[in-house]
Design a protein around this motif. Structure first.
Motif, PDB file in Angstrom:
ATOM      1  N   LYS A 183       8.927 -45.597  60.158  1.00 37.54           N
ATOM      2  CA  LYS A 183       9.695 -46.840  60.079  1.00 37.54           C
ATOM      3  C   LYS A 183       8.752 -48.031  59.888  1.00 37.54           C
ATOM      4  O   LYS A 183       9.066 -48.977  59.168  1.00 37.54           O
ATOM      5  CB  LYS A 183      10.577 -47.016  61.315  1.00 37.54           C
ATOM      6  N   TYR A 199       6.633 -49.696  69.351  1.00 35.82           N
ATOM      7  CA  TYR A 199       6.742 -50.028  70.781  1.00 35.82           C
ATOM      8  C   TYR A 199       6.391 -48.845  71.676  1.00 35.82           C
ATOM      9  O   TYR A 199       6.236 -48.996  72.888  1.00 35.82           O
ATOM     10  CB  TYR A 199       8.143 -50.577  71.117  1.00 35.82           C
ATOM     11  N   ASN A 324      18.442 -42.332  63.322  1.00 31.79           N
ATOM     12  CA  ASN A 324      19.064 -42.965  62.148  1.00 31.79           C
ATOM     13  C   ASN A 324      18.020 -43.743  61.363  1.00 31.79           C
ATOM     14  O   ASN A 324      17.271 -44.537  61.905  1.00 31.79           O
ATOM     15  CB  ASN A 324      20.217 -43.892  62.559  1.00 31.79           C
TER      16      ASN A 324
HETATM   17  N1  LIG Z   1      25.766 -59.268  68.691  1.00 31.49           N
HETATM   18  C1  LIG Z   1      26.488 -58.673  67.750  1.00 31.49           C
HETATM   19  O1  LIG Z   1      27.564 -59.126  67.347  1.00 31.49           O
HETATM   20  C2  LIG Z   1      25.938 -57.418  67.162  1.00 31.49           C
HETATM   21  C3  LIG Z   1      26.428 -56.928  65.929  1.00 31.49           C
HETATM   22  C4  LIG Z   1      25.828 -55.770  65.398  1.00 31.49           C
HETATM   23  C5  LIG Z   1      24.810 -55.122  66.104  1.00 31.49           C
HETATM   24  N2  LIG Z   1      24.412 -55.633  67.302  1.00 31.49           N
HETATM   25  C6  LIG Z   1      23.318 -55.014  68.057  1.00 31.49           C
HETATM   26  O2  LIG Z   1      22.162 -55.038  67.246  1.00 31.49           O
HETATM   27  C7  LIG Z   1      21.325 -53.938  67.579  1.00 31.49           C
HETATM   28  C8  LIG Z   1      20.975 -53.170  66.312  1.00 31.49           C
HETATM   29  O3  LIG Z   1      22.163 -52.618  65.764  1.00 31.49           O
HETATM   30  P1  LIG Z   1      22.099 -51.746  64.421  1.00 31.49           P
HETATM   31  O4  LIG Z   1      23.482 -51.430  64.040  1.00 31.49           O
HETATM   32  O5  LIG Z   1      21.212 -52.448  63.448  1.00 31.49           O
HETATM   33  O6  LIG Z   1      21.406 -50.403  64.943  1.00 31.49           O
HETATM   34  P2  LIG Z   1      20.066 -49.751  64.371  1.00 31.49           P
HETATM   35  O7  LIG Z   1      18.960 -50.698  64.654  1.00 31.49           O
HETATM   36  O8  LIG Z   1      20.316 -49.300  62.985  1.00 31.49           O
HETATM   37  O9  LIG Z   1      19.906 -48.462  65.296  1.00 31.49           O
HETATM   38  C9  LIG Z   1      19.483 -48.565  66.624  1.00 31.49           C
HETATM   39  C10 LIG Z   1      17.945 -48.416  66.694  1.00 31.49           C
HETATM   40  O10 LIG Z   1      17.535 -48.888  67.961  1.00 31.49           O
HETATM   41  C11 LIG Z   1      16.280 -48.323  68.246  1.00 31.49           C
HETATM   42  N3  LIG Z   1      16.226 -47.959  69.666  1.00 31.49           N
HETATM   43  C12 LIG Z   1      16.959 -47.033  70.316  1.00 31.49           C
HETATM   44  N4  LIG Z   1      16.599 -46.968  71.631  1.00 31.49           N
HETATM   45  C13 LIG Z   1      15.596 -47.881  71.796  1.00 31.49           C
HETATM   46  C14 LIG Z   1      14.798 -48.292  72.913  1.00 31.49           C
HETATM   47  N5  LIG Z   1      14.951 -47.737  74.121  1.00 31.49           N
HETATM   48  N6  LIG Z   1      13.872 -49.262  72.719  1.00 31.49           N
HETATM   49  C15 LIG Z   1      13.715 -49.819  71.497  1.00 31.49           C
HETATM   50  N7  LIG Z   1      14.432 -49.475  70.392  1.00 31.49           N
HETATM   51  C16 LIG Z   1      15.366 -48.522  70.546  1.00 31.49           C
HETATM   52  C17 LIG Z   1      16.141 -47.063  67.360  1.00 31.49           C
HETATM   53  O11 LIG Z   1      15.135 -47.320  66.394  1.00 31.49           O
HETATM   54  P3  LIG Z   1      13.579 -46.949  66.667  1.00 31.49           P
HETATM   55  O12 LIG Z   1      13.355 -45.604  66.042  1.00 31.49           O
HETATM   56  O13 LIG Z   1      12.856 -48.056  65.997  1.00 31.49           O
HETATM   57  O14 LIG Z   1      13.409 -46.905  68.167  1.00 31.49           O
HETATM   58  C18 LIG Z   1      17.487 -46.965  66.664  1.00 31.49           C
HETATM   59  O15 LIG Z   1      17.368 -46.464  65.353  1.00 31.49           O
HETATM   60  C19 LIG Z   1      22.091 -53.089  68.602  1.00 31.49           C
HETATM   61  O16 LIG Z   1      21.623 -53.400  69.892  1.00 31.49           O
HETATM   62  C20 LIG Z   1      23.531 -53.564  68.431  1.00 31.49           C
HETATM   63  O17 LIG Z   1      24.296 -53.405  69.595  1.00 31.49           O
HETATM   64  C21 LIG Z   1      24.950 -56.748  67.830  1.00 31.49           C
END
Ligand SMILES: NC(=O)c1ccc[n+]([C@@H]2O[C@H](COP(=O)([O-])OP(=O)(O)OC[C@H]3O[C@@H](n4cnc5c(N)ncnc54)[C@H](OP(=O)(O)O)[C@@H]3O)[C@@H](O)[C@H]2O)c1
Length: 332
Positions: A183, A199, A324
């Protein structure tokens, strides 16, 4: 076909991996399409980390939980296959909240027509939740200025990868935090980030100091986790922390301890959370901001497509394991 498959949520997650015990796969009779209604055959649905919140019983969150015994909530894209509605015709492509099911009977509420000639995967990866979230969080909360330094966590994810590319296009120095070397390679060598930190590696404070020689002006937080402490220590005066997601804490009964508040005073930091349902009324303006970057070829994406409705059940775990690679999508 006279029946179709839907998946109901029947139990709340208790920690640990998501699996079949939480869901019931049911066969339903295809509904009769009444006056003012139309039937959509869903072709692709989006999986999102927010689903963990929607499955949890918390009544005080920004959106009510999915009721047990009802179809699991999700957004998706599909085609109108039968219509008695004056504004929606057979063959129209539509997107919106569709749920974990093959067919949806609708009166049009919450569904929008898709007319741009892009694939379903591209639309779900960029113009749906990921791109809207990145645009709202970066521009309206983070307020980036050319020459500043931005650090984004979850940087190879669907939101984080767009945040970083938008910030690069605006002339910022961009460092991404990710969980694998693959990544890190993708965001630096394909997306043009200025640097990446795994991280899970050692000496995080030193790596961060090396990659952010002028400190950090904006931290776009998608994950939480212990690197947050090091980032907060390197924030510049009047820095902004955009709190979008905390995926590291979603599966834990007790969230991690947050960084000390002392730097918030010393550095006069602004920390602001946001959730997209508050901004659904702003979608036209957000798309107006985002679309030119996409049209200029400045936003690359990758989607990670799982096959078949039932693959959603265990596919959700990919968010926690980091399996993912890009926007997680289920092809029905
Ligand atoms: N506020 C809002 O309205 C809103 C809207 C959409 C999404 N979000 C939030 O935005 C964030 C990203 O969403 P996304 O859809 O783009 O998901 P994403 O980043 O495509 O997938 C989640 C990624 O988080 C990383 N991860 C998992 N566990 C972890 C840990 N313990 N420490 C650090 N990284 C970890 C993993 O990548 P690595 O392999 O790099 O660890 C995983 O691939 C999520 O927290 C989601 O809830 C918020």
């Amino acid at each position: 076909m006279t029946t179709y498959t839907a998946i109901n949520l029947i139990a709340r997650p208790q920690g640990g991996p998501i699996g079949p015990a939480l869901f019931d796969v049911v066969q339903k009779k295809l509904p009769i399409v009444g006056q003012g209604e139309f039937l959509v055959k869903q072709s692709h649905m989006s999986l999102d980390p927010a689903m963990f919140g929607w499955m949890s019983p918390d009544p005080d969150s920004y959106i009510p939980p999915v009721e047990l015994g009802t179809v699991m909530r999700s957004s998706g894209i599909g085609e109108v296959v039968e219509s008695n509605h004056p504004d929606f015709y057979v063959g129209d492509r539509v997107m919106g909240m569709m749920g974990w099911q093959q067919y949806i009977l609708s009166n049009g509420a919450g569904l929008n027509k898709v007319t741009v000639p892009l694939t379903d995967e591209t639309i779900l990866s960029i113009f749906a939740l990921p791109g809207l979230t990145a645009t709202q969080g970066l521009f309206n909360v983070g307020k980036p200025k050319k020459g500043e330094t931005l650090v984004v966590s979850g940087a190879a994810g669907s939101v984080g990868s767009i945040v970083g590319q938008l910030a690069k296009a605006e002339g910022l120095r961009v460092i991404g935090i990710v969980g694998t070397a693959d990544k890190a390679d993708w965001i630096v060598n394909e997306l043009g980030f200025d640097g990446a930190i795994n991280y899970k590696s050692e000496n995080l404070a030193e790596q961060l100091a090396q990659l952010t020689p002028e400190g950090i002006d904006i931290y776009f937080e998608n994950t939480g986790g212990s690197i947050q402490h090091h980032v907060v220590n390197r924030m510049n005066a009047h820095g902004r922390i955009v709190v979008c997601g905390m995926i590291a804490d979603y599966p834990k009964a007790q969230p991690d301890l947050a960084p000390s508040w002392i730097p918030i005073i010393k550095k006069r930091l602004t920390i602001q959370g946001f959730t997209m349902p508050d901004h659904f009324g702003d979608i036209p303006q957000l798309l107006e901001k985002l679309t030119p970057y996409v049209m200029q070829g400045k936003i690359k994406h990758r989607s990670h497509t799982l096959e078949g409705l039932e693959s959603a059940i265990t596919g959700l775990n990919f968010f926690f394991t980091g399996q993912n690679k890009g926007k997680l999508i289920v092809k029905l």
